[in-house]
Design a protein around this motif. Structure first.
Motif, PDB file in Angstrom:
ATOM      1  N   ALA A  64      13.218  15.830  -5.418  1.00  0.00           N
ATOM      2  CA  ALA A  64      13.106  14.765  -4.409  1.00  0.00           C
ATOM      3  C   ALA A  64      11.867  13.911  -4.653  1.00  0.00           C
ATOM      4  CB  ALA A  64      13.050  15.370  -3.017  1.00  0.00           C
ATOM      5  N   SER A  65      11.995  12.630  -4.359  1.00  0.00           N
ATOM      6  CA  SER A  65      10.855  11.713  -4.416  1.00  0.00           C
ATOM      7  C   SER A  65       9.970  11.907  -3.192  1.00  0.00           C
ATOM      8  CB  SER A  65      11.335  10.261  -4.452  1.00  0.00           C
ATOM      9  OG  SER A  65      12.054   9.985  -5.624  1.00  0.00           O
ATOM     10  N   SER A  66       8.683  11.745  -3.393  1.00  0.00           N
ATOM     11  CA  SER A  66       7.728  11.752  -2.287  1.00  0.00           C
ATOM     12  C   SER A  66       6.848  10.520  -2.422  1.00  0.00           C
ATOM     13  CB  SER A  66       6.898  13.034  -2.294  1.00  0.00           C
ATOM     14  OG  SER A  66       6.257  13.206  -3.545  1.00  0.00           O
ATOM     15  N   TYR A  67       6.229  10.144  -1.311  1.00  0.00           N
ATOM     16  CA  TYR A  67       5.524   8.870  -1.247  1.00  0.00           C
ATOM     17  C   TYR A  67       4.175   9.020  -0.548  1.00  0.00           C
ATOM     18  CZ  TYR A  67      10.322   7.353  -2.106  1.00  0.00           C
ATOM     19  OH  TYR A  67      11.579   7.218  -2.632  1.00  0.00           O
ATOM     20  N   LEU A  68       3.257   8.121  -0.875  1.00  0.00           N
ATOM     21  CA  LEU A  68       1.946   8.081  -0.237  1.00  0.00           C
ATOM     22  C   LEU A  68       1.739   6.700   0.363  1.00  0.00           C
ATOM     23  CD1 LEU A  68      -0.801   9.662   0.157  1.00  0.00           C
ATOM     24  CD2 LEU A  68      -1.620   8.360  -1.829  1.00  0.00           C
ATOM     25  N   ILE A  69       1.402   6.667   1.653  1.00  0.00           N
ATOM     26  CA  ILE A  69       1.022   5.421   2.324  1.00  0.00           C
ATOM     27  C   ILE A  69      -0.495   5.425   2.444  1.00  0.00           C
ATOM     28  CG2 ILE A  69       1.336   3.953   4.337  1.00  0.00           C
ATOM     29  CD1 ILE A  69       3.779   5.686   5.085  1.00  0.00           C
ATOM     30  N   VAL A  70      -1.143   4.436   1.863  1.00  0.00           N
ATOM     31  CA  VAL A  70      -2.603   4.328   1.922  1.00  0.00           C
ATOM     32  C   VAL A  70      -2.952   3.335   3.037  1.00  0.00           C
ATOM     33  CG1 VAL A  70      -4.684   3.656   0.662  1.00  0.00           C
ATOM     34  CG2 VAL A  70      -2.846   4.886  -0.518  1.00  0.00           C
ATOM     35  N   ASN A 104       0.827  -1.208   0.000  1.00  0.00           N
ATOM     36  CA  ASN A 104       0.000   0.000   0.000  1.00  0.00           C
ATOM     37  C   ASN A 104       0.861   1.259   0.000  1.00  0.00           C
ATOM     38  OD1 ASN A 104       0.948  -0.616   2.576  1.00  0.00           O
ATOM     39  ND2 ASN A 104      -0.736   0.411   3.599  1.00  0.00           N
ATOM     40  N   VAL A 105       2.074   1.145  -0.531  1.00  0.00           N
ATOM     41  CA  VAL A 105       3.027   2.262  -0.587  1.00  0.00           C
ATOM     42  C   VAL A 105       3.204   2.691  -2.035  1.00  0.00           C
ATOM     43  CG1 VAL A 105       5.404   2.973  -0.142  1.00  0.00           C
ATOM     44  CG2 VAL A 105       4.196   1.528   1.520  1.00  0.00           C
ATOM     45  N   TYR A 106       3.087   4.000  -2.280  1.00  0.00           N
ATOM     46  CA  TYR A 106       3.080   4.539  -3.634  1.00  0.00           C
ATOM     47  C   TYR A 106       4.156   5.624  -3.807  1.00  0.00           C
ATOM     48  CZ  TYR A 106      -1.639   2.510  -4.103  1.00  0.00           C
ATOM     49  OH  TYR A 106      -2.719   1.657  -4.150  1.00  0.00           O
ATOM     50  N   PHE A 107       4.669   5.735  -5.039  1.00  0.00           N
ATOM     51  CA  PHE A 107       5.544   6.826  -5.447  1.00  0.00           C
ATOM     52  C   PHE A 107       4.680   7.896  -6.103  1.00  0.00           C
ATOM     53  CE2 PHE A 107       8.165   8.345  -9.228  1.00  0.00           C
ATOM     54  CZ  PHE A 107       8.856   9.307  -8.516  1.00  0.00           C
ATOM     55  N   CYS A 108       4.869   9.153  -5.719  1.00  0.00           N
ATOM     56  CA  CYS A 108       3.971  10.219  -6.172  1.00  0.00           C
ATOM     57  C   CYS A 108       4.319  10.803  -7.537  1.00  0.00           C
ATOM     58  CB  CYS A 108       3.939  11.350  -5.145  1.00  0.00           C
ATOM     59  SG  CYS A 108       3.129  10.887  -3.597  1.00  0.00           S
ATOM     60  N   GLY A 109       5.575  10.635  -8.014  1.00  0.00           N
ATOM     61  CA  GLY A 109       5.943  11.329  -9.242  1.00  0.00           C
ATOM     62  C   GLY A 109       5.885  12.832  -9.025  1.00  0.00           C
ATOM     63  N   PHE A 110       5.662  13.616 -10.098  1.00  0.00           N
ATOM     64  CA  PHE A 110       5.461  15.065 -10.003  1.00  0.00           C
ATOM     65  C   PHE A 110       6.441  15.727  -9.034  1.00  0.00           C
ATOM     66  CE2 PHE A 110       1.427  13.594 -11.721  1.00  0.00           C
ATOM     67  CZ  PHE A 110       1.136  14.554 -12.665  1.00  0.00           C
ATOM     68  N   ALA A 111       7.731  15.555  -9.286  1.00  0.00           N
ATOM     69  CA  ALA A 111       8.746  16.128  -8.408  1.00  0.00           C
ATOM     70  C   ALA A 111       8.786  17.646  -8.543  1.00  0.00           C
ATOM     71  CB  ALA A 111      10.116  15.535  -8.727  1.00  0.00           C
TER      72      ALA A 111
END
Length: 295
Positions: free
Chosen positions: A106-112, A92-99
């Protein structure tokens, strides 16, 4: 928008290209390695995408690029590529793209998660990404690892009424209104599956986030180096204290994790035993480098 007249000479002939505004964030090489490679201190197209999968990956890199340095002479639609984010990494861990350029890509992430989603560091605010995040139930918490990677944090927090978390020692004028301020060097339990671990070094108030004792969101503290084939940290990008960063790294040996998900640098996935071995080796190298500097 990338400019054809600024197209780097290192690009091979064809539709896709990188222009001279590239800041060498490495994301395009991570997302579409079949198309992009390093060219000195920048990226360039080493192979024009041919298959539909290669084209799609190149368009995802174009969407993610923080400086809009990637161009496509054919002007293909990137709508589907934009809709691919957040992109699932594992479980349930995602890479957000759109740096964001302000975070140097920098990479950012979303935990659902049922208890409320967590956005780790801030991507560039973009309507397609915000729409997809809303479809995944929005954002409850925003964990900001350090002062450098906050990007459009205020717009994301406002959009989803999210609570932002940042260590006191990295609060600046632009983050003065964050809702929760951490302090000290002791780990803080944010929820039953979320632990914030202060890791001063890269910056004074740097912190990492451990999720489910499996995923370590490491900001600019720790990453995987494909050149060394090991976990890595570098004194050349340590803005506060290498000695503090070494001590912070050693404290991570008290924790178990299988993933390292950095802001800058490559991701790593190993079983917890191998990850610990890698971390021990890194701490040893960091201590040795500090001794050399001291002598």
């Amino acid at each position: 928008m990338a400019l054809v007249e600024l197209r780097l000479a290192e690009n091979v002939a064809g539709d896709f290209f990188v222009d001279s505004s590239c800041i060498d964030c490495d994301l395009c090489r991570q997302i579409a390695p079949d198309t992009f490679s390093q060219a000195g201190d920048q990226s360039a197209v080493h192979h024009q995408p041919r298959t539909s999968d290669e084209v799609f990956a190149a368009l995802k890199a174009l969407v993610t690029c923080p400086t809009a340095s990637i161009g496509d002479v054919a002007h293909r639609s990137a709508k589907a590529a934009a809709a691919a984010y957040p992109e699932l990494i594992d479980d349930n861990v995602y890479f957000c793209g759109f740096a964001s350029e302000s975070s140097y890509g920098a990479s950012s992430y979303l935990i659902v998660r049922p208890e409320g989603n967590v956005l780790v560091d801030s991507p560039r605010f973009a309507k397609p990404l915000a729409k997809r995040v809303a479809e995944l139930a929005g954002v409850k918490l925003m964990f900001l690892s350090h002062r450098d990677d906050v990007a459009d944090h205020e717009r994301w927090a406002t959009q989803f009424k999210a609570e932002r978390i940042l260590h006191r020692d990295d609060v600046t004028r632009s983050t003065a209104n964050v809702e929760r301020v951490l302090s000290g060097n002791d780990a803080i339990t944010l929820d039953h599956d979320l632990v914030a671990i202060p890791t001063p070094g890269h910056t004074r108030g740097h912190a990492v986030l451990l999720y489910r004792n499996k995923y370590l969101f490491s900001g600019d503290h720790l990453w995987w180096s494909p050149n060394y084939q090991s976990l890595h940290a570098s004194s050349s990008v340590c803005w506060y204290s290498w000695a503090e960063q070494t001590r912070s790294m050693e404290r991570l040996l008290d924790y178990q994790f299988e993933w390292v998900l950095p802001g800058h640098g490559r991701r790593a996935q190993l079983n917890s035993s191998l990850m610990r071995e890698q971390l021990i080796s890194l701490v040893t190298r960091m201590k040795n480098s500090s001794r050399r500097v001291a002598s």
